[in-house]
Design a protein around this motif. Structure first.
Motif, short mmCIF file in Angstrom:
data_model
loop_
_atom_site.label_atom_id
_atom_site.label_comp_id
_atom_site.label_asym_id
_atom_site.label_seq_id
_atom_site.Cartn_x
_atom_site.Cartn_y
_atom_site.Cartn_z
N HIS A 1 0.80 -1.30 -0.04
CA HIS A 1 0.00 -0.04 0.01
C HIS A 1 0.88 1.26 -0.21
O HIS A 1 1.60 1.33 0.74
N ILE A 2 0.34 2.22 -0.63
CA ILE A 2 1.22 3.58 -0.88
C ILE A 2 0.29 4.61 -0.17
O ILE A 2 -0.74 4.71 -0.39
N HIS A 3 1.18 5.44 0.62
CA HIS A 3 0.34 6.66 1.32
C HIS A 3 0.87 7.77 0.58
O HIS A 3 2.06 8.07 0.51
N TYR A 4 -0.32 8.69 0.03
CA TYR A 4 -0.03 9.97 -0.36
C TYR A 4 -0.20 10.98 0.54
O TYR A 4 -1.38 11.00 1.06
N TYR A 5 0.59 12.17 0.80
CA TYR A 5 0.27 12.95 1.84
C TYR A 5 0.13 14.35 1.04
O TYR A 5 0.71 14.84 0.18
N ASP A 6 -1.12 14.89 1.37
CA ASP A 6 -1.47 16.25 1.29
C ASP A 6 -1.30 17.47 1.92
O ASP A 6 -0.72 18.43 1.55
N SER A 7 -1.63 17.26 3.05
CA SER A 7 -1.35 18.46 3.79
C SER A 7 -0.04 18.33 5.02
O SER A 7 0.16 19.09 5.91
N THR A 8 0.76 17.20 4.51
CA THR A 8 1.95 17.08 5.46
C THR A 8 2.95 16.43 4.53
O THR A 8 2.64 15.84 3.24
N SER A 9 4.18 16.31 4.99
CA SER A 9 5.41 15.52 4.31
C SER A 9 6.31 14.69 5.11
O SER A 9 6.10 14.85 6.38
N TYR A 10 6.82 13.68 4.70
CA TYR A 10 7.59 12.65 5.50
C TYR A 10 9.03 13.56 5.13
O TYR A 10 9.36 13.66 4.27
N CYS A 11 9.60 13.94 6.28
CA CYS A 11 10.59 14.78 6.36
C CYS A 11 11.95 13.75 7.02
O CYS A 11 11.75 13.10 7.93
#
Length: 367
Positions: free
Chosen positions: A76-86
């Motif tokens: 499964h892939i998570h896509y982030y709209d309001s946040t980022s993986y940093c």
């Protein structure tokens, strides 16, 4: 020598507290005592952050999608709209904090070992060190210490350059090729800094701490799974993180960092929790209230410990549990859950995603 605040250990938590004291206008004297000789790029801190946050802006690398996969090809892939993986490399964090601490009332002493801390008759503390004795009104201990935990997360990481570009360089492999046996759960983690430059970390959730050198075979398996050829090794990092501490060492001292319970029990993430604690602890010192160790919501702690006990007793099924959570929550919901910002909706989705019987059995068994 007499100071207002002595901070034992000047790693992530110790530097954060000293920095927050200065940022909040503390005028008293602060002394940081650190055993290492110098700061090196020895850690990689990752977290989810929103674009308007300080730590999003400071991150050297950011991604908008993360991949979860298991050995049986579920993914499964998570896509982030309001946040980022940093990602914030340790050298950047250390430089930032040290620049902020360039102040007359803050001193950092390196290569100092603390031998003992004892109360004095004047309601202060005597800190005995290899560089002499120090008297302090407040002592906060952020030094890492071995502790008992439900599970231990052991990892071995290599930052490397590649002979050929990695596939999907815009996607973090957050928990990939997850699989378990009757002892532990394994997966690997890849941060693609560029198509030719990555950090790869085989990771194990085990009921006992594992020497990270034992994960070299896991590293080779991860390289084969991703069809990666290493051109050169830039650096190595490793750690053993306690997940779900079952006993915090008794002490009258205030504790911070990992020894103070900073890590999120169910994941091992702790960077943002350390920053939040440092700010709150600094404010309590300035307002003459009692400094305190890390705290979290009682229900969250109970739920995290329950989840870890289920993984501990059912490591073969662990990959399925994480895939279920990843598929039930979208990217922003999952990041909120992992960043201690989840509301009741996210909690109910997590509970709905997981199989009920293993958790009921664990509760009945007193887990």
């Amino acid at each position: 020598m007499k100071v207002n605040v002595a901070i034992l250990g000047a790693g992530c938590a110790g530097l954060a507290l000293a920095r927050c004291l200065k940022e909040q206008g503390f005028s008293g004297s602060v002394s940081l005592l650190e055993s290492r000789q110098c700061y090196e790029n020895d850690r990689t801190w990752c977290y989810w952050a929103k674009p308007d946050s300080q730590w999003h802006k400071m991150a050297q690398y950011r991604w908008q999608q993360c991949l979860f996969s298991s050995l049986n090809d579920a993914q499964h892939i998570h896509y982030y709209d309001s946040t980022s993986y940093c990602c914030l490399p340790a050298e950047n964090y250390y430089d930032f904090c040290l620049q902020q601490l360039d102040s007359a009332n803050v001193s950092l002493k390196m290569e100092v070992e603390v031998a003992s801390v004892s109360p004095t008759r004047s309601q202060s503390w005597l800190v005995e060190t290899t560089a002499g004795n120090l008297e302090a009104d407040i002592v906060i201990d952020t030094r890492p210490r071995p502790c008992e935990a439900i599970l231990y997360q052991s990892f071995l990481g290599y930052e490397v350059t590649l002979s050929r570009p990695i596939f999907a360089p815009d996607t973090v492999r957050l928990m990939c090729n997850m699989h378990g046996d009757n002892q532990c759960m394994r997966f690997y983690y890849i941060l693609p800094f560029s198509p030719w430059h990555i950090l790869i970390e085989p990771t194990v959730f085990h009921r006992y701490p594992l020497n990270p050198d034992l994960l070299k075979d896991d590293l080779q398996s991860a390289l084969r799974a991703e069809d990666i050829e290493i051109e050169s090794i830039i650096r190595r990092e490793s750690a053993i993180l306690p997940m779900g501490q079952t006993h915090l060492e008794g002490s009258v001292l205030v504790k911070g960092g990992i020894a103070g319970g900073a890590l999120r029990a169910s994941s091992g993430y702790g960077f943002l929790r350390i920053q939040a604690w440092a700010l709150a602890c600094a404010q309590s010192i300035i307002t003459k209230q009692k400094a305190f160790s890390h705290q979290q919501h009682h229900l969250q702690a109970r739920m995290d410990h329950l989840f870890l006990n289920v993984i501990k007793h059912n490591p073969v099924d662990g990959p399925d549990y994480f895939i279920r959570m990843a598929s039930q929550l979208n990217g922003d919901q999952f990041s909120a859950f992992m960043s201690d910002e989840a509301g009741m909706k996210e909690w109910m989705q997590v509970i709905s995603a997981l199989p009920k019987w293993p958790f009921i059995k664990e509760v009945m068994a007193g887990g």
